[in-house]
Design a protein around this motif. Sequence first.
Motif, PDB file in Angstrom:
ATOM      1  N   LEU A   1      20.444  49.942 -50.426  1.00 25.63           N
ATOM      2  CA  LEU A   1      19.933  48.860 -50.237  1.00 25.63           C
ATOM      3  C   LEU A   1      20.103  48.541 -48.427  1.00 25.63           C
ATOM      4  N   ARG A   2      21.513  48.895 -48.085  1.00 25.07           N
ATOM      5  CA  ARG A   2      22.093  48.887 -46.985  1.00 25.07           C
ATOM      6  C   ARG A   2      21.192  49.702 -45.953  1.00 25.07           C
ATOM      7  N   ALA A   3      20.492  50.930 -46.346  1.00 24.23           N
ATOM      8  CA  ALA A   3      19.295  51.904 -46.226  1.00 24.23           C
ATOM      9  C   ALA A   3      18.358  51.073 -45.925  1.00 24.23           C
ATOM     10  N   GLY A   4      17.669  49.820 -46.590  1.00 24.85           N
ATOM     11  CA  GLY A   4      16.565  48.780 -47.097  1.00 24.85           C
ATOM     12  C   GLY A   4      15.361  49.301 -47.454  1.00 24.85           C
ATOM     13  N   LYS A   5      16.666  49.784 -48.723  1.00 25.81           N
ATOM     14  CA  LYS A   5      14.838  50.341 -49.744  1.00 25.81           C
ATOM     15  C   LYS A   5      14.765  49.448 -51.270  1.00 25.81           C
ATOM     16  N   GLY A   6      15.180  48.541 -50.762  1.00 28.05           N
ATOM     17  CA  GLY A   6      14.812  47.369 -51.822  1.00 28.05           C
ATOM     18  C   GLY A   6      13.103  46.720 -51.759  1.00 28.05           C
ATOM     19  N   ASN A   7      12.616  46.745 -53.100  1.00 23.87           N
ATOM     20  CA  ASN A   7      11.155  46.090 -53.048  1.00 23.87           C
ATOM     21  C   ASN A   7      11.344  44.729 -54.422  1.00 23.87           C
ATOM     22  N   LEU A   8      10.988  43.703 -53.809  1.00 23.48           N
ATOM     23  CA  LEU A   8      11.220  42.139 -55.015  1.00 23.48           C
ATOM     24  C   LEU A   8       9.598  41.928 -55.280  1.00 23.48           C
ATOM     25  N   ARG A   9       8.596  42.899 -54.957  1.00 27.95           N
ATOM     26  CA  ARG A   9       7.368  42.544 -54.614  1.00 27.95           C
ATOM     27  C   ARG A   9       6.779  41.877 -56.765  1.00 27.95           C
ATOM     28  N   ASP A  10       7.379  42.286 -57.853  1.00 32.90           N
ATOM     29  CA  ASP A  10       6.988  41.408 -59.003  1.00 32.90           C
ATOM     30  C   ASP A  10       8.259  41.273 -60.066  1.00 32.90           C
ATOM     31  N   GLY A  11       9.107  41.373 -59.112  1.00 34.69           N
ATOM     32  CA  GLY A  11      10.513  41.152 -59.906  1.00 34.69           C
ATOM     33  C   GLY A  11      10.390  39.309 -60.410  1.00 34.69           C
ATOM     34  N   TYR A  12      11.187  39.301 -61.347  1.00 34.80           N
ATOM     35  CA  TYR A  12      11.642  37.135 -61.500  1.00 34.80           C
ATOM     36  C   TYR A  12      13.190  37.809 -62.022  1.00 34.80           C
ATOM     37  N   ALA A  13      13.446  36.231 -62.601  1.00 35.13           N
ATOM     38  CA  ALA A  13      14.942  36.457 -63.074  1.00 35.13           C
ATOM     39  C   ALA A  13      14.672  35.212 -64.970  1.00 35.13           C
ATOM     40  N   GLN A  14      15.514  35.309 -65.145  1.00 34.24           N
ATOM     41  CA  GLN A  14      15.105  35.606 -66.148  1.00 34.24           C
ATOM     42  C   GLN A  14      16.517  35.123 -67.064  1.00 34.24           C
ATOM     43  N   MET A  15      17.148  34.003 -67.885  1.00 33.97           N
ATOM     44  CA  MET A  15      17.903  33.425 -68.712  1.00 33.97           C
ATOM     45  C   MET A  15      17.774  34.091 -70.083  1.00 33.97           C
ATOM     46  N   LYS A  16      19.151  35.325 -70.781  1.00 35.89           N
ATOM     47  CA  LYS A  16      19.128  35.786 -71.704  1.00 35.89           C
ATOM     48  C   LYS A  16      20.636  35.688 -72.173  1.00 35.89           C
ATOM     49  N   ASN A  17      20.649  34.879 -73.432  1.00 35.73           N
ATOM     50  CA  ASN A  17      22.446  34.370 -73.928  1.00 35.73           C
ATOM     51  C   ASN A  17      22.866  33.775 -73.093  1.00 35.73           C
ATOM     52  N   GLY A  18      22.484  33.095 -72.249  1.00 32.75           N
ATOM     53  CA  GLY A  18      23.416  31.833 -71.566  1.00 32.75           C
ATOM     54  C   GLY A  18      24.120  32.936 -70.210  1.00 32.75           C
ATOM     55  N   GLU A  19      23.337  33.599 -70.076  1.00 31.95           N
ATOM     56  CA  GLU A  19      23.484  35.043 -68.571  1.00 31.95           C
ATOM     57  C   GLU A  19      21.624  34.302 -67.964  1.00 31.95           C
ATOM     58  N   LEU A  20      22.241  35.045 -66.241  1.00 36.61           N
ATOM     59  CA  LEU A  20      20.744  35.029 -65.577  1.00 36.61           C
ATOM     60  C   LEU A  20      20.602  36.844 -65.538  1.00 36.61           C
ATOM     61  N   PHE A  21      19.836  37.165 -65.459  1.00 32.32           N
ATOM     62  CA  PHE A  21      19.588  38.714 -65.079  1.00 32.32           C
ATOM     63  C   PHE A  21      17.885  38.640 -64.314  1.00 32.32           C
TER      64      PHE A  21
END
Length: 151
Positions: free
Chosen positions: A36-56
């Motif tokens: 990530l520090r090198a700038g190699k991340g991609n968020l295009r299709d990402g999403y967050a979801q709740m599972k067992n009271g935690e967020l993933f």
Amino acid sequence: MGINVVCKNKKAFHDYHIDQTFEAGIVLKGPEVKSLRAGKGNLRDGYAQMKNGELFLYNVHISPYSFATDMVQDPLRVRKLLLHKRELRKLIGKLHEKGIALIPLKIYFIGNGKAKVELGLARGKKLYDKRASLKEKQSKRDIDRDMRRGD
């Protein structure tokens, strides 16, 4: 002590109405941080979801760090997000509404070196909303261009 933005999800603002934003910590392994520090991340299709009271966080691509020797990471692995319980309770109610999604907007590092994710509570746009926002953006660009020229 500024914010170092690694990657942004520009498409999210085109496809969704962002109602509210949240800042969450993200649980990463060593090579993922370096990548990530090198700038190699991609968020295009990402999403967050709740599972067992935690967020993933799902479908966020962090490329494997090329100099890591001990283990090869899955670039699309599910990552846990860290939020206060009060914020989680607030999110639980809103995520059960129809048409609401939790979308990552950007990943960045704060001054002390910790990685954070900005999440947006998003509602999908219709096709005519997208056209209207494109038209509005184009007219704003034309007005700014004319103002710079002094016409």
